[in-house]
Design an enzyme around this catalytic site. Structure first.
Site, PDB file in Angstrom:
ATOM      1  N   CYS A  79      15.641   6.178 -24.220  1.00 46.83           N
ATOM      2  CA  CYS A  79      14.660   6.367 -25.292  1.00 46.83           C
ATOM      3  C   CYS A  79      14.702   7.804 -25.825  1.00 46.83           C
ATOM      4  O   CYS A  79      15.622   8.165 -26.533  1.00 46.83           O
ATOM      5  CB  CYS A  79      13.258   5.966 -24.826  1.00 46.83           C
ATOM      6  N   HIS A 167      13.791   0.686 -22.909  1.00 49.56           N
ATOM      7  CA  HIS A 167      13.412   1.065 -21.540  1.00 49.56           C
ATOM      8  C   HIS A 167      13.881  -0.001 -20.547  1.00 49.56           C
ATOM      9  O   HIS A 167      13.260  -1.058 -20.427  1.00 49.56           O
ATOM     10  CB  HIS A 167      11.892   1.228 -21.428  1.00 49.56           C
ATOM     11  N   GLU A 169      13.687   0.156 -17.386  1.00 52.15           N
ATOM     12  CA  GLU A 169      12.909   0.222 -16.144  1.00 52.15           C
ATOM     13  C   GLU A 169      11.686  -0.692 -16.152  1.00 52.15           C
ATOM     14  O   GLU A 169      11.130  -0.983 -15.096  1.00 52.15           O
ATOM     15  CB  GLU A 169      12.483   1.668 -15.874  1.00 52.15           C
ATOM     16  N   SER A 221      -5.648   8.180   9.509  1.00 47.37           N
ATOM     17  CA  SER A 221      -6.731   7.616   8.706  1.00 47.37           C
ATOM     18  C   SER A 221      -6.937   6.133   8.959  1.00 47.37           C
ATOM     19  O   SER A 221      -7.923   5.556   8.523  1.00 47.37           O
ATOM     20  CB  SER A 221      -6.418   7.815   7.224  1.00 47.37           C
ATOM     21  N   GLY A 222      -5.978   5.512   9.657  1.00 46.25           N
ATOM     22  CA  GLY A 222      -6.012   4.061   9.806  1.00 46.25           C
ATOM     23  C   GLY A 222      -5.211   3.360   8.740  1.00 46.25           C
ATOM     24  O   GLY A 222      -5.001   2.149   8.790  1.00 46.25           O
ATOM     25  N   GLY A 223      -4.732   4.119   7.741  1.00 47.49           N
ATOM     26  CA  GLY A 223      -3.960   3.546   6.646  1.00 47.49           C
ATOM     27  C   GLY A 223      -2.469   3.517   6.928  1.00 47.49           C
ATOM     28  O   GLY A 223      -1.984   4.008   7.947  1.00 47.49           O
ATOM     29  N   VAL A 224      -1.732   2.951   5.981  1.00 43.97           N
ATOM     30  CA  VAL A 224      -0.293   2.753   6.139  1.00 43.97           C
ATOM     31  C   VAL A 224       0.451   4.089   6.187  1.00 43.97           C
ATOM     32  O   VAL A 224       1.292   4.310   7.061  1.00 43.97           O
ATOM     33  CB  VAL A 224       0.255   1.878   4.989  1.00 43.97           C
ATOM     34  N   ASP A 225       0.141   4.986   5.251  1.00 45.26           N
ATOM     35  CA  ASP A 225       0.927   6.213   5.119  1.00 45.26           C
ATOM     36  C   ASP A 225       0.851   7.095   6.365  1.00 45.26           C
ATOM     37  O   ASP A 225       1.877   7.529   6.893  1.00 45.26           O
ATOM     38  CB  ASP A 225       0.465   7.012   3.891  1.00 45.26           C
ATOM     39  N   SER A 226      -0.363   7.375   6.829  1.00 47.16           N
ATOM     40  CA  SER A 226      -0.488   8.270   7.993  1.00 47.16           C
ATOM     41  C   SER A 226       0.085   7.624   9.241  1.00 47.16           C
ATOM     42  O   SER A 226       0.651   8.305  10.108  1.00 47.16           O
ATOM     43  CB  SER A 226      -1.946   8.674   8.216  1.00 47.16           C
ATOM     44  N   THR A 227      -0.008   6.288   9.324  1.00 49.04           N
ATOM     45  CA  THR A 227       0.528   5.593  10.496  1.00 49.04           C
ATOM     46  C   THR A 227       2.053   5.677  10.544  1.00 49.04           C
ATOM     47  O   THR A 227       2.641   5.988  11.583  1.00 49.04           O
ATOM     48  CB  THR A 227       0.084   4.116  10.492  1.00 49.04           C
TER      49      THR A 227
END
Length: 509
Positions: A79, A167, A169, A221-227
């Site tokens: 583009c 585009h 994508e 935190s109990g979340g995906v990322d920190s785990t």
């Protein structure tokens, strides 16, 4: 050595999508602002120029020096990138007679072009521009057209330089992924070796070299990322990783105990800290959403600093920062105004003398989940819905009290458990309940009530940048509504939020 693709960001809303599509091809890529080019271009196997809200004809148009790229590395202009390559290399870009936006179909494709292998005339593409390429640049060969766009794609003779006006994508360009694969794999020769297993191997090896025998403190935190970040660090340094899970009093019902048990079952070195009273005291009387975030962030850092000081010789802070956070913080126009104040991308208060290690900082959310799965993390944990950093504080509109937290925890538990038992949880990207600062009249038995109203929210999305509300079955909503009103003291009305993002946001604050 991992093959690497450079994406130069000119400020397009779609730049992250380009990176996601490239990663889906198992190809590693990095986004850099056009005005902050990497010092060593030679480490990249190919370069993609993104779209842009600018016009190449404008005085403020992005104008990077591509002398180390064009003609030396495989280059694809998308583009604005296509218009840029035309405008500054002997072509002509002019305003379109009508703004070309939305679906279009390729009416002409040049024969025997590797770039368009696997595509045929009629292929749907997505246009989004107000300028058009009237004349091609020097040594250019037209490769494709639509009914309204004569120069929809071209290449430069004597170079591996390609350009497209549409585009590839976005979802609406039906063969966009094939086109990117043709350019990157068949033309540029980029290896498709970016896999979760390879990422784990490379990251663990890199972390061992970076950290040595140093101790790392990480807030779970109990979340995906920190785990996932914790498991990667644990693989690299074992017991030298010290995890802290703080109860801020704003978690879901019974979450502190259940998540702590889950972490200990994963072999992590975890300490649970119940600081709920300290957080709720700091939030007393605070109504403004941003002030809530700042209060929570301040107390978290204080609690975390207190706990980290009990770990002798800790030198690093581990964080679960992911790539969208990094991209926003180094965007074309400077740090994005959309970053919430509880994010902490690459920085710490001066009084915390810890260096930062962020093993996930180059991954998108879906990649984090795939990496977690490759390391054997439980699918239920990896499938958890995103949960806001400030927790229920930004789902309680207005001031925070222990009673309001209790009400919302009960409502949220009924809603989330209902989604799980009805087989709907995994069909939803994020769900939660919002406690409104509204009392409504109701009737229970023969008594008139004047109690709280709650809103239920469930959205589907891939990355949270855009989201649509989920059409949950009426029977389910009826059942959950009845259960909430009958079981949660203080609530007598339930509504369902049917707003999409944009124009609304996923959270209410």
């Amino acid at each position: 050595m991992q093959d690497n693709v450079l994406i130069l960001d000119f400020g397009s809303q779609y730049t992250q999508l380009i990176a996601r599509r490239v990663r889906e091809l198992n190809i590693y890529c990095e986004i850099h602002p056009y005005n902050n080019l990497p010092t060593d271009i030679s480490i990249f196997k190919a370069v993609i120029l993104s779209g842009s809200p600018f016009s190449v004809r404008g005085e403020d148009a992005p104008h990077p020096d591509l002398s180390e790229i064009k003609g030396k590395l495989p280059l694809l202009g998308v583009c604005y990138g296509a218009q840029y390559l035309a405008h500054f290399n002997g072509g002509k870009v002019a305003p379109s007679s009508t703004r070309e936006y939305g679906r279009a179909n390729l009416s002409f494709i040049e024969d025997n072009e590797l770039f368009f292998e696997g595509l045929s005339a009629g292929s749907q593409v997505w246009m989004s521009h107000s300028d058009t390429i009237k004349e091609l640049p020097d040594r250019a060969v037209k490769l494709a057209s639509t009914a309204d766009v004569e120069n929809a794609a071209y290449r430069i003779e004597g170079e591996t330089t390609f350009a497209i006006q549409f585009h590839p994508e976005v979802y609406h360009s039906t063969d966009g992924k094939q086109l990117l694969e043709n350019f990157l794999v068949k033309i540029a020769g980029v290896a498709q070796s970016w896999t979760p297993d390879n990422f784990v191997d490379m990251t663990v090896s890199s972390l061992k070299k970076q950290l040595g025998d140093d101790k790392v403190v990480l807030g779970l935190s109990g979340g995906v990322d920190s785990t996932v970040a914790a498991i990667l660090l644990h693989k690299a340094i074992g017991e030298n990783l010290h995890c802290i899970f703080v109860n801020n009093g704003l978690l879901r019902k019974n979450e502190f105990e259940s998540v702590l048990n889950q972490y200990e079952g994963m072999g992590l070195n975890v300490k649970g800290v119940d600081a709920s009273a300290r957080f709720l005291d700091a939030l007393s009387g605070v109504e403004d959403p941003e002030l809530k975030r700042k209060a929570i962030g301040r107390v978290f850092i204080e609690v975390f600093d207190d706990e980290s000081q009990t770990i002798k010789d800790a030198k690093w802070l581990g964080q679960g920062t992911i790539y969208p956070d990094v991209i926003e913080s180094i965007s074309v126009n400077g740090p994005s105004a959309t970053i919430k104040s509880h994010h902490n991308v690459g920085g710490l208060p001066d009084f915390m003398k810890l260096k930062v290690v962020e093993p996930l900082r180059m991954l998108f959310k879906d990649e984090v989940r795939r990496v977690g799965a490759s390391m054997g993390i439980d699918a239920e944990l990896l499938g958890r819905h995103p949960f806001p950093g400030p927790g229920l504080a930004i789902r309680i509109l207005g001031d925070i009290t222990p009673e309001k937290v209790r009400i919302l925890q009960e409502v949220d538990a009924i809603f989330i458990n209902g989604l799980k038992t009805s087989g709907l949880y995994n069909k939803v990207w994020q769900a939660g309940a919002i406690l409104l600062p509204v009392n409504s009249v109701g009737v229970m038995g023969d008594e008139r009530t004047y109690e709280k109203c709650v809103a239920l929210r469930a959205v589907e999305s891939t990355d949270g940048m855009t989201a649509d509300w989920v059409h949950l079955p009426y029977e389910f909503l009826q059942k959950v509504s009845n259960e909430i009103i009958n079981r949660v003291k203080g609530v007598n009305r339930v509504v369902y939020d049917i707003s999409s993002k944009p124009p609304a946001t996923i959270e209410w604050e």
